[in-house]
Write a protein that holds these residues in place. Structure first.
Motif, PDB file in Angstrom:
ATOM      1  N   HIS A  71       0.843  -1.192   0.000  1.00 56.91           N
ATOM      2  CA  HIS A  71       0.000   0.000   0.000  1.00 56.91           C
ATOM      3  C   HIS A  71       0.875   1.237   0.000  1.00 56.91           C
ATOM      4  O   HIS A  71       2.101   1.168   0.175  1.00 56.91           O
ATOM      5  CB  HIS A  71      -0.920   0.007   1.236  1.00 56.91           C
ATOM      6  CG  HIS A  71      -0.164   0.129   2.526  1.00 56.91           C
ATOM      7  ND1 HIS A  71       0.058   1.339   3.152  1.00 56.91           N
ATOM      8  CD2 HIS A  71       0.464  -0.801   3.300  1.00 56.91           C
ATOM      9  CE1 HIS A  71       0.763   1.145   4.250  1.00 56.91           C
ATOM     10  NE2 HIS A  71       1.031  -0.139   4.369  1.00 56.91           N
ATOM     11  N   ASN A  72       0.243   2.386  -0.219  1.00 59.11           N
ATOM     12  CA  ASN A  72       0.960   3.654  -0.251  1.00 59.11           C
ATOM     13  C   ASN A  72       0.415   4.630   0.787  1.00 59.11           C
ATOM     14  O   ASN A  72       0.590   5.842   0.668  1.00 59.11           O
ATOM     15  CB  ASN A  72       0.866   4.268  -1.654  1.00 59.11           C
ATOM     16  CG  ASN A  72       1.468   3.362  -2.707  1.00 59.11           C
ATOM     17  OD1 ASN A  72       2.619   2.975  -2.623  1.00 59.11           O
ATOM     18  ND2 ASN A  72       0.679   2.986  -3.701  1.00 59.11           N
ATOM     19  N   PRO A  79       3.223  -1.393   8.525  1.00 56.33           N
ATOM     20  CA  PRO A  79       4.308  -1.928   7.684  1.00 56.33           C
ATOM     21  C   PRO A  79       3.988  -1.788   6.204  1.00 56.33           C
ATOM     22  O   PRO A  79       2.829  -1.735   5.792  1.00 56.33           O
ATOM     23  CB  PRO A  79       4.386  -3.400   8.108  1.00 56.33           C
ATOM     24  CG  PRO A  79       3.038  -3.699   8.681  1.00 56.33           C
ATOM     25  CD  PRO A  79       2.574  -2.437   9.333  1.00 56.33           C
ATOM     26  N   ASN A  80       5.041  -1.742   5.382  1.00 61.68           N
ATOM     27  CA  ASN A  80       4.842  -1.607   3.934  1.00 61.68           C
ATOM     28  C   ASN A  80       4.051  -2.780   3.370  1.00 61.68           C
ATOM     29  O   ASN A  80       3.191  -2.606   2.516  1.00 61.68           O
ATOM     30  CB  ASN A  80       6.195  -1.522   3.228  1.00 61.68           C
ATOM     31  CG  ASN A  80       7.034  -0.370   3.740  1.00 61.68           C
ATOM     32  OD1 ASN A  80       6.590   0.428   4.564  1.00 61.68           O
ATOM     33  ND2 ASN A  80       8.252  -0.277   3.248  1.00 61.68           N
ATOM     34  N   PHE A  81       4.378  -3.967   3.859  1.00 64.63           N
ATOM     35  CA  PHE A  81       3.634  -5.162   3.487  1.00 64.63           C
ATOM     36  C   PHE A  81       2.776  -5.565   4.681  1.00 64.63           C
ATOM     37  O   PHE A  81       3.288  -5.777   5.777  1.00 64.63           O
ATOM     38  CB  PHE A  81       4.582  -6.300   3.106  1.00 64.63           C
ATOM     39  CG  PHE A  81       3.896  -7.639   2.967  1.00 64.63           C
ATOM     40  CD1 PHE A  81       3.229  -7.965   1.800  1.00 64.63           C
ATOM     41  CD2 PHE A  81       3.918  -8.556   4.004  1.00 64.63           C
ATOM     42  CE1 PHE A  81       2.588  -9.200   1.668  1.00 64.63           C
ATOM     43  CE2 PHE A  81       3.290  -9.790   3.881  1.00 64.63           C
ATOM     44  CZ  PHE A  81       2.618 -10.111   2.712  1.00 64.63           C
ATOM     45  N   ARG A  96       8.427   2.571   1.475  1.00 68.35           N
ATOM     46  CA  ARG A  96       7.496   3.403   0.714  1.00 68.35           C
ATOM     47  C   ARG A  96       7.815   4.894   0.821  1.00 68.35           C
ATOM     48  O   ARG A  96       7.187   5.702   0.140  1.00 68.35           O
ATOM     49  CB  ARG A  96       6.056   3.144   1.140  1.00 68.35           C
ATOM     50  CG  ARG A  96       5.704   3.543   2.559  1.00 68.35           C
ATOM     51  CD  ARG A  96       4.204   3.368   2.796  1.00 68.35           C
ATOM     52  NE  ARG A  96       3.850   3.629   4.177  1.00 68.35           N
ATOM     53  CZ  ARG A  96       3.880   2.729   5.146  1.00 68.35           C
ATOM     54  NH1 ARG A  96       4.271   1.499   4.867  1.00 68.35           N
ATOM     55  NH2 ARG A  96       3.525   3.032   6.375  1.00 68.35           N
ATOM     56  N   ARG A  97       8.769   5.272   1.683  1.00 71.80           N
ATOM     57  CA  ARG A  97       9.222   6.664   1.671  1.00 71.80           C
ATOM     58  C   ARG A  97       9.960   6.974   0.374  1.00 71.80           C
ATOM     59  O   ARG A  97      10.046   8.137  -0.043  1.00 71.80           O
ATOM     60  CB  ARG A  97      10.136   6.940   2.862  1.00 71.80           C
ATOM     61  CG  ARG A  97       9.455   6.889   4.224  1.00 71.80           C
ATOM     62  CD  ARG A  97      10.461   7.049   5.328  1.00 71.80           C
ATOM     63  NE  ARG A  97      11.478   5.993   5.286  1.00 71.80           N
ATOM     64  CZ  ARG A  97      12.539   5.957   6.086  1.00 71.80           C
ATOM     65  NH1 ARG A  97      12.736   6.927   6.969  1.00 71.80           N
ATOM     66  NH2 ARG A  97      13.404   4.962   5.998  1.00 71.80           N
ATOM     67  N   PHE A  98      10.496   5.935  -0.260  1.00 69.86           N
ATOM     68  CA  PHE A  98      11.254   6.112  -1.497  1.00 69.86           C
ATOM     69  C   PHE A  98      10.587   5.466  -2.706  1.00 69.86           C
ATOM     70  O   PHE A  98      10.901   5.813  -3.836  1.00 69.86           O
ATOM     71  CB  PHE A  98      12.660   5.534  -1.326  1.00 69.86           C
ATOM     72  CG  PHE A  98      13.392   6.060  -0.136  1.00 69.86           C
ATOM     73  CD1 PHE A  98      13.805   7.382  -0.089  1.00 69.86           C
ATOM     74  CD2 PHE A  98      13.660   5.255   0.961  1.00 69.86           C
ATOM     75  CE1 PHE A  98      14.487   7.878   1.010  1.00 69.86           C
ATOM     76  CE2 PHE A  98      14.335   5.742   2.064  1.00 69.86           C
ATOM     77  CZ  PHE A  98      14.747   7.057   2.097  1.00 69.86           C
ATOM     78  N   ILE A 112       7.483   2.614  -8.432  1.00 69.27           N
ATOM     79  CA  ILE A 112       8.032   3.821  -9.047  1.00 69.27           C
ATOM     80  C   ILE A 112       8.646   4.661  -7.931  1.00 69.27           C
ATOM     81  O   ILE A 112       8.120   4.715  -6.816  1.00 69.27           O
ATOM     82  CB  ILE A 112       6.937   4.613  -9.804  1.00 69.27           C
ATOM     83  CG1 ILE A 112       7.541   5.798 -10.550  1.00 69.27           C
ATOM     84  CG2 ILE A 112       5.820   5.057  -8.869  1.00 69.27           C
ATOM     85  CD1 ILE A 112       6.533   6.505 -11.470  1.00 69.27           C
ATOM     86  N   SER A 113       9.767   5.289  -8.207  1.00 71.54           N
ATOM     87  CA  SER A 113      10.443   6.061  -7.167  1.00 71.54           C
ATOM     88  C   SER A 113       9.681   7.343  -6.867  1.00 71.54           C
ATOM     89  O   SER A 113       9.004   7.911  -7.724  1.00 71.54           O
ATOM     90  CB  SER A 113      11.875   6.396  -7.602  1.00 71.54           C
ATOM     91  OG  SER A 113      11.858   7.198  -8.778  1.00 71.54           O
ATOM     92  N   GLU A 114       9.764   7.756  -5.604  1.00 74.22           N
ATOM     93  CA  GLU A 114       9.201   9.042  -5.204  1.00 74.22           C
ATOM     94  C   GLU A 114      10.275  10.103  -5.448  1.00 74.22           C
ATOM     95  O   GLU A 114      11.282  10.160  -4.732  1.00 74.22           O
ATOM     96  CB  GLU A 114       8.815   9.006  -3.724  1.00 74.22           C
ATOM     97  CG  GLU A 114       7.724   8.004  -3.387  1.00 74.22           C
ATOM     98  CD  GLU A 114       6.350   8.468  -3.827  1.00 74.22           C
ATOM     99  OE1 GLU A 114       6.254   9.464  -4.572  1.00 74.22           O
ATOM    100  OE2 GLU A 114       5.355   7.828  -3.440  1.00 74.22           O
ATOM    101  N   PRO A 115      10.107  10.941  -6.472  1.00 72.41           N
ATOM    102  CA  PRO A 115      11.201  11.823  -6.910  1.00 72.41           C
ATOM    103  C   PRO A 115      11.649  12.814  -5.851  1.00 72.41           C
ATOM    104  O   PRO A 115      12.823  13.192  -5.812  1.00 72.41           O
ATOM    105  CB  PRO A 115      10.599  12.542  -8.130  1.00 72.41           C
ATOM    106  CG  PRO A 115       9.124  12.416  -7.963  1.00 72.41           C
ATOM    107  CD  PRO A 115       8.903  11.097  -7.298  1.00 72.41           C
TER     108      PRO A 115
END
Length: 498
Positions: A71-72, A79-81, A96-98, A112-115
């Motif tokens: 999730h985002n 947790p991310n998962f 998910r911070r990145f 996809i990366s968080e720019p």
């Protein structure tokens, strides 16, 4: 002086093929059971980590379980998962911070990366089971158009291998379909948009030429997962409910209209395997399927195939303010399960049995990426070259006899322990304990090290649950209502002509 007691001869052990048949029957939705079994001894570890074991799991159990979801949601304590299994289980998902999760299919997840948090923008393919990662550059055309690109592109990842059953695609070739929309005219009254798709091949390491189409509205793909239909059709849902179809075989883009633009829809596989939609309507859901036509018409009609009344399935409190707080957050391809987010938590609904389970105690999951598959420990280190110890079966009758015996031992553990030899009792007791004992909160470190010995396993069992109180506020497999409950679909419409 009395003679020392004579040492008893060791009793015969269970045949290796019988052990494997029993291991195959461990609960597939409790992956930690197989992990625990893999560290009991080398014979068990070799059997479980062999590629054929995963294929046999699919053959025996059929539908793969939903292990959890990515999730985002920007909640640091979540947790991310997030697992949805009955027992403790964790995967070391990318931070998910990145990284922003976009898709998961055929044993791979795509990010996809968080720019704003990275020096350079790129894409990432991650295998949940093996932990392997591969960086993928953005399409060159996307990089050139980046200043004009709308906020959220999307992507789909899948296995392109001909004849692959997708039961063990790890380490194999993959394709990525990347879609994005560019605003060509910033004038709000006469604005024009171009939506494009580009395909990446892991075999060549390159992106193909861009395929584009003009559209009246800008397609923002920020909230909805995509869907793979068959082997060549990929569908994306934009935030304004427009559906984008990309045909991998013909390299064509097509815009498809939903049944109603004033409702919220989620992509799903229809009963016939074609394109389907889930429509949110407060206390009930409508399932739509797109009628297949002989030609390639984009005006194929939508057919209402089913209505699910949630007040017959969910707890009463879940439907409070349903008009604004109830969302279908995702559809698990391959498992036929949907996720429904409510004010009292997140639920899964099995569309075949209508079994409902509460899988998380918090809400606000407006988009999630289900992770579906059989989790088995992978070959690591010294297990790398160890052959599977399994006797060959000459006759089909002998194989069936072994399977029947394994099922008997698994189903009748207590009786088998009473009647069998001490060796049989030891084996059955060990396997029985793995199915009923509370799974250790082993976390990422343990799951990444299936070659550990028993001593290390006991140390891991003492480690604090890495997910902490976040997971303790909701049991992961809280059954709400089962399929024995009569659906209100039939009660309100006895003819069944939806």
């Amino acid at each position: 002086m009395a003679a020392p007691p004579s040492r008893r001869a060791s009793p015969p052990v269970l045949p290796d093929e019988l052990v494997e048949e029993i291991l195959l029957r461990l609960p597939p939705d409790e992956p930690a059971c197989l992990f625990r079994a893999s560290v009991v001894c080398k014979t068990w570890g070799c059997a479980i980590t062999h590629p054929s074991f995963r294929r046999r799991l699919h053959k025996l159990h059929g539908t793969a379980p939903v292990l959890g979801f990515l999730h985002n949601w920007l909640e640091e304590r979540t947790p991310n998962f997030v697992r949805t299994t009955a027992s403790a289980f964790s995967l070391a998902a990318p931070d998910r911070r990145f990284w922003r999760a976009l898709d998961c299919r055929h044993g791979r997840a795509f990010f996809i990366s968080e720019p704003e948090n990275r020096d350079s923008s790129e894409l990432l393919v991650w295998e949940p089971v093996t932990g392997a990662q591969q960086r993928v550059p953005f399409p060159p055309a996307f990089e050139r158009m980046r200043p004009a690109v709308l906020i959220y592109p999307s992507a789909a990842v899948f296995c392109p291998a001909d004849g692959c059953d997708h039961h063990g695609c790890h380490g194999g070739p993959f394709r990525v379909v990347f879609v994005f929309t560019v605003e060509t005219d910033p004038d709000p009254e006469y604005g024009e948009y171009v939506t494009s798709a580009c395909v990446y091949s892991s075999e060549t390491g390159t992106w193909a030429e861009l395929t584009s189409m003009h559209c009246d509205l800008g397609m923002d793909f920020g909230e909805y997962p995509c869907l793979l239909v068959g082997r060549s059709l990929v569908y994306f849902m934009s935030n304004d409910m427009a559906i984008l179809e990309y045909d991998f075989a013909s390299n064509e883009l097509t815009e498809i209209h939903p049944p109603d633009y004033d409702s919220r829809f989620t992509l799903m596989l229809a009963k016939d395997g074609g394109l389907g939609l889930i429509q949110d309507l407060d206390s009930h859901l409508k399932l739509w399927s797109r009628e297949a036509l002989s030609d390639s018409s984009t005006d194929a009609p939508w057919v209402l195939s089913r209505v699910i009344y949630l007040d017959n399935l969910l707890p009463i409190g879940a439907l409070v303010n349903a008009a604004t707080s109830l969302f279908v957050s995702g559809f698990a391809e391959g498992a036929n399960v949907i996720f429904v987010d409510t004010v009292v938590g997140l639920f899964t609904i099995d569309l075949l049995s209508e079994r409902v389970s509460k899988v998380f105690g918090k809400n606000n999951f407006r988009q999630l990426i289900p992770v579906v598959g059989f989790y088995t420990p992978m070959v690591r280190d010294e297990h790398q070259d160890l052959p599977v110890s399994k006797a060959s079966v000459e006759e089909r009758g002998e194989e069936e006899k072994t399977v029947d015996q394994a099922q008997h031992l698994f189903d009748n553990g207590p009786n088998a322990i009473q009647d069998g030899t001490s060796s049989t009792r030891s084996n059955v007791q060990t396997m029985s304990s793995m199915t009923v004992a509370k799974v250790p909160p082993c976390g990422d470190a343990a799951l990444e090290s299936p070659g550990m010995d028993a001593a290390l396993l006991y140390e891991v069992q003492d480690v604090t649950d890495p997910l902490g109180d976040v997971l303790k506020d909701c049991p992961k497999e809280e059954s709400v209502k089962n399929s024995a409950t009569t659906s209100r679909d039939d009660a309100r419409n006895p003819r069944g002509d939806w």
